[in-house]
Design a protein around this motif. Structure first.
Motif, PDB file in Angstrom:
ATOM      1  N   THR A   1       0.802  -1.223   0.000  1.00  0.00           N
ATOM      2  CA  THR A   1       0.000   0.000   0.000  1.00  0.00           C
ATOM      3  C   THR A   1       0.836   1.276   0.000  1.00  0.00           C
ATOM      4  O   THR A   1       0.753   2.078  -0.922  1.00  0.00           O
ATOM      5  N   ILE A   2       1.646   1.487   1.041  1.00  0.00           N
ATOM      6  CA  ILE A   2       2.357   2.765   1.169  1.00  0.00           C
ATOM      7  C   ILE A   2       3.869   2.594   0.999  1.00  0.00           C
ATOM      8  O   ILE A   2       4.408   1.507   1.191  1.00  0.00           O
ATOM      9  N   LYS A   3       4.523   3.682   0.669  1.00  0.00           N
ATOM     10  CA  LYS A   3       5.933   3.642   0.278  1.00  0.00           C
ATOM     11  C   LYS A   3       6.893   3.131   1.367  1.00  0.00           C
ATOM     12  O   LYS A   3       7.800   2.354   1.063  1.00  0.00           O
TER      13      LYS A   3
ATOM     14  N   ASP B   1      -0.922 -12.200  -5.479  1.00  0.00           N
ATOM     15  CA  ASP B   1      -0.840 -13.363  -4.596  1.00  0.00           C
ATOM     16  C   ASP B   1      -0.867 -12.960  -3.130  1.00  0.00           C
ATOM     17  O   ASP B   1      -1.355 -13.688  -2.277  1.00  0.00           O
ATOM     18  N   ILE B   2      -0.307 -11.773  -2.837  1.00  0.00           N
ATOM     19  CA  ILE B   2      -0.251 -11.303  -1.452  1.00  0.00           C
ATOM     20  C   ILE B   2      -0.280  -9.776  -1.434  1.00  0.00           C
ATOM     21  O   ILE B   2       0.321  -9.123  -2.289  1.00  0.00           O
ATOM     22  N   ILE B   3      -1.021  -9.215  -0.470  1.00  0.00           N
ATOM     23  CA  ILE B   3      -1.157  -7.765  -0.339  1.00  0.00           C
ATOM     24  C   ILE B   3      -0.718  -7.361   1.065  1.00  0.00           C
ATOM     25  O   ILE B   3      -1.274  -7.828   2.061  1.00  0.00           O
ATOM     26  N   PHE B   4       0.294  -6.504   1.135  1.00  0.00           N
ATOM     27  CA  PHE B   4       0.785  -6.012   2.425  1.00  0.00           C
ATOM     28  C   PHE B   4       0.215  -4.616   2.693  1.00  0.00           C
ATOM     29  O   PHE B   4       0.340  -3.720   1.858  1.00  0.00           O
ATOM     30  N   SER B   5      -0.393  -4.423   3.857  1.00  0.00           N
ATOM     31  CA  SER B   5      -0.877  -3.114   4.284  1.00  0.00           C
ATOM     32  C   SER B   5      -0.512  -2.913   5.750  1.00  0.00           C
ATOM     33  O   SER B   5      -0.068  -3.850   6.425  1.00  0.00           O
ATOM     34  N   ILE B   6      -0.700  -1.700   6.245  1.00  0.00           N
ATOM     35  CA  ILE B   6      -0.390  -1.418   7.647  1.00  0.00           C
ATOM     36  C   ILE B   6      -1.508  -1.914   8.550  1.00  0.00           C
ATOM     37  O   ILE B   6      -1.310  -2.744   9.437  1.00  0.00           O
ATOM     38  N   ASP B   7      -2.721  -1.414   8.317  1.00  0.00           N
ATOM     39  CA  ASP B   7      -3.859  -1.758   9.157  1.00  0.00           C
ATOM     40  C   ASP B   7      -5.131  -1.332   8.441  1.00  0.00           C
ATOM     41  O   ASP B   7      -5.141  -0.348   7.701  1.00  0.00           O
ATOM     42  N   GLU B   8      -6.207  -2.045   8.689  1.00  0.00           N
ATOM     43  CA  GLU B   8      -7.462  -1.740   8.007  1.00  0.00           C
ATOM     44  C   GLU B   8      -7.972  -0.332   8.295  1.00  0.00           C
ATOM     45  O   GLU B   8      -8.721   0.245   7.505  1.00  0.00           O
ATOM     46  N   PHE B   9      -7.566   0.267   9.422  1.00  0.00           N
ATOM     47  CA  PHE B   9      -8.029   1.600   9.767  1.00  0.00           C
ATOM     48  C   PHE B   9      -7.186   2.703   9.129  1.00  0.00           C
ATOM     49  O   PHE B   9      -7.554   3.869   9.182  1.00  0.00           O
ATOM     50  N   LEU B  10      -6.049   2.350   8.561  1.00  0.00           N
ATOM     51  CA  LEU B  10      -5.249   3.329   7.819  1.00  0.00           C
ATOM     52  C   LEU B  10      -5.628   3.301   6.351  1.00  0.00           C
ATOM     53  O   LEU B  10      -6.023   4.311   5.773  1.00  0.00           O
ATOM     54  N   GLU B  11      -5.501   2.123   5.730  1.00  0.00           N
ATOM     55  CA  GLU B  11      -5.808   1.997   4.298  1.00  0.00           C
ATOM     56  C   GLU B  11      -7.271   1.590   4.118  1.00  0.00           C
ATOM     57  O   GLU B  11      -7.595   0.517   3.627  1.00  0.00           O
TER      58      GLU B  11
ATOM     59  N   GLN C   1      -4.070 -11.514   2.409  1.00  0.00           N
ATOM     60  CA  GLN C   1      -4.086 -10.133   2.860  1.00  0.00           C
ATOM     61  C   GLN C   1      -3.359 -10.044   4.197  1.00  0.00           C
ATOM     62  O   GLN C   1      -3.789 -10.655   5.180  1.00  0.00           O
ATOM     63  N   VAL C   2      -2.255  -9.304   4.223  1.00  0.00           N
ATOM     64  CA  VAL C   2      -1.425  -9.223   5.421  1.00  0.00           C
ATOM     65  C   VAL C   2      -1.427  -7.791   5.950  1.00  0.00           C
ATOM     66  O   VAL C   2      -0.936  -6.878   5.284  1.00  0.00           O
ATOM     67  N   THR C   3      -1.986  -7.576   7.132  1.00  0.00           N
ATOM     68  CA  THR C   3      -1.856  -6.294   7.823  1.00  0.00           C
ATOM     69  C   THR C   3      -0.704  -6.444   8.807  1.00  0.00           C
ATOM     70  O   THR C   3      -0.748  -7.288   9.705  1.00  0.00           O
ATOM     71  N   VAL C   4       0.321  -5.637   8.639  1.00  0.00           N
ATOM     72  CA  VAL C   4       1.555  -5.875   9.388  1.00  0.00           C
ATOM     73  C   VAL C   4       1.442  -5.533  10.873  1.00  0.00           C
ATOM     74  O   VAL C   4       2.212  -6.048  11.684  1.00  0.00           O
ATOM     75  N   VAL C   5       0.486  -4.677  11.237  1.00  0.00           N
ATOM     76  CA  VAL C   5       0.263  -4.432  12.665  1.00  0.00           C
ATOM     77  C   VAL C   5      -0.040  -5.747  13.370  1.00  0.00           C
ATOM     78  O   VAL C   5       0.467  -6.034  14.458  1.00  0.00           O
ATOM     79  N   ASP C   6      -0.873  -6.581  12.722  1.00  0.00           N
ATOM     80  CA  ASP C   6      -1.211  -7.891  13.295  1.00  0.00           C
ATOM     81  C   ASP C   6      -0.088  -8.900  13.087  1.00  0.00           C
ATOM     82  O   ASP C   6       0.302  -9.611  14.016  1.00  0.00           O
ATOM     83  N   ALA C   7       0.441  -8.966  11.867  1.00  0.00           N
ATOM     84  CA  ALA C   7       1.452  -9.973  11.538  1.00  0.00           C
ATOM     85  C   ALA C   7       2.730  -9.788  12.353  1.00  0.00           C
ATOM     86  O   ALA C   7       3.397 -10.762  12.714  1.00  0.00           O
ATOM     87  N   ALA C   8       3.078  -8.533  12.644  1.00  0.00           N
ATOM     88  CA  ALA C   8       4.297  -8.241  13.408  1.00  0.00           C
ATOM     89  C   ALA C   8       4.044  -8.194  14.912  1.00  0.00           C
ATOM     90  O   ALA C   8       4.973  -7.983  15.693  1.00  0.00           O
ATOM     91  N   ARG C   9       2.788  -8.353  15.294  1.00  0.00           N
ATOM     92  CA  ARG C   9       2.391  -8.359  16.709  1.00  0.00           C
ATOM     93  C   ARG C   9       2.903  -7.105  17.426  1.00  0.00           C
ATOM     94  O   ARG C   9       3.475  -7.171  18.521  1.00  0.00           O
TER      95      ARG C   9
END
Length: 328
Positions: free
Chosen positions: A33-35, A78-88, A104-112
């Motif tokens: 999603t973001i740079k 195949d895979i989408i990386f985003s920060i969090d559903e409330f940002l994007e 669909q990977v939100t990194v806030v969750d994936a990175a705990r």
């Protein structure tokens, strides 16, 4: 004899690396999603492929709208990386039409990542926005439909989600990206791990560099355009005392401006920061007839070239801009 053994193992290590690179398969179908997040994903992927970036230039995820070509890109990914559903939030409607096999990977969750609480009261206000006019939360099958009748904030349901703005959090995100890509392309697992290790070492060096750079401006009060820099402030002990806008893409009310001007005078704030994604008109109104300077903080790196090194340029620029504006 010892030097021969050392040379042997060095040569063996180089051989293993070349063998791994030669046997790597192309990493494709990756969308980010973001740079800043794109930079981290690029760092882990290395030469195995190039991820696609959605939000470019001076665009902001706040209020961003996908182009038809980008919607097609998401469907083919195949895979989408985003920060969090409330940002994007712009992804929410698109996700209801994306095939189920797209991860669909939100990194806030994936990175705990443990979120910092949202700052509230006085000069710190919750960034609320109303139900989307295009009805994106009402889309049939949208997993976020539960939010359709309530405002939600850009800081997430449980805390501030501007998590990418510290090297420590970036390290956690890089590890999460490595796990996700290794699961998708197990043949490249060793390459991803080696790339991640190199990236993380650079992040640790950057963190040490910033601690030294910002030590002399820790006590200096400042006001930001919108509350996106809490993680950076906490990491380096900076003294943020308020934010101008309740909503980054809306003008604050006269009452709000009066509150901020009062806070500026009470705290003897010397710097008010604008963001390049938004008009500086309001910031100029705040500092009018005061001695406060206007600085620039860009959480997204609008004018930076995307790629592996972008994240390091972003954070260094952020730190240098803090230092420059807060140094009298």
């Amino acid at each position: 004899m010892l030097s021969f053994v050392k040379r042997f193992f060095v040569a063996l290590g180089i051989s293993v690396i070349y063998t791994s690179v030669a046997s790597a398969i192309e990493t494709k179908g990756v969308v980010v999603t973001i740079k800043p997040l794109h930079s981290m994903v690029s760092g882990v992927m290395g030469t195995t492929g190039k991820p696609n970036l959605l939000v470019t230039g001076y665009a902001s995820p706040h209020g961003f709208q996908l182009k038809p070509s980008q919607v097609k890109l998401l469907k083919r990914s195949d895979i989408i990386f985003s920060i969090d559903e409330f940002l994007e939030t712009f992804l929410q409607r698109a996700f209801s039409n994306i095939p189920g096999n797209v991860k669909q990977v939100t990194v806030v969750d994936a990175a705990r990542i443990k979120l910092l609480p949202i700052r509230e009261g006085g000069p710190w206000e919750v960034h609320k926005h109303d139900e989307h006019k295009d009805g994106e939360h009402k889309a049939k099958g949208d997993k976020h439909t539960a939010h359709k009748d309530e405002g939600h904030d850009y800081h997430g349901g449980n805390g501030d989600i501007h998590v990418w703005l510290t090297p420590k959090n970036a390290e956690k995100i890089v590890k999460a990206i490595t796990r996700e890509l290794s699961e998708l392309y197990p043949e490249n697992r060793n390459i991803y791990k080696a790339n991640a290790l190199s990236y993380i070492q650079k992040l640790q060096k950057l963190d040490d560099e910033l601690k030294t750079l910002l030590v002399d401006v820790k006590a200096k009060p400042f006001i930001v355009f919108h509350d996106a820099f809490q993680y950076f402030e906490k990491a380096y002990g900076l003294n943020g005392v308020g934010t101008i806008s309740i909503e980054p893409d809306e003008s604050p009310s006269p009452k709000r401006l009066t509150e901020i001007r009062k806070k500026l005078k009470e705290t003897k704030t010397s710097c008010v920061f604008k963001e390049p994604q938004f008009s500086e008109r309001v910031v100029r109104a705040v500092v009018d007839k005061t001695s406060a300077k206007i600085g620039v903080l860009d959480p997204l790196g609008a004018n930076l070239k995307s790629g592996q090194s972008m994240y390091f340029e972003l954070i260094r620029k952020l730190a240098n801009n803090f230092k420059q504006c807060l140094t009298l």
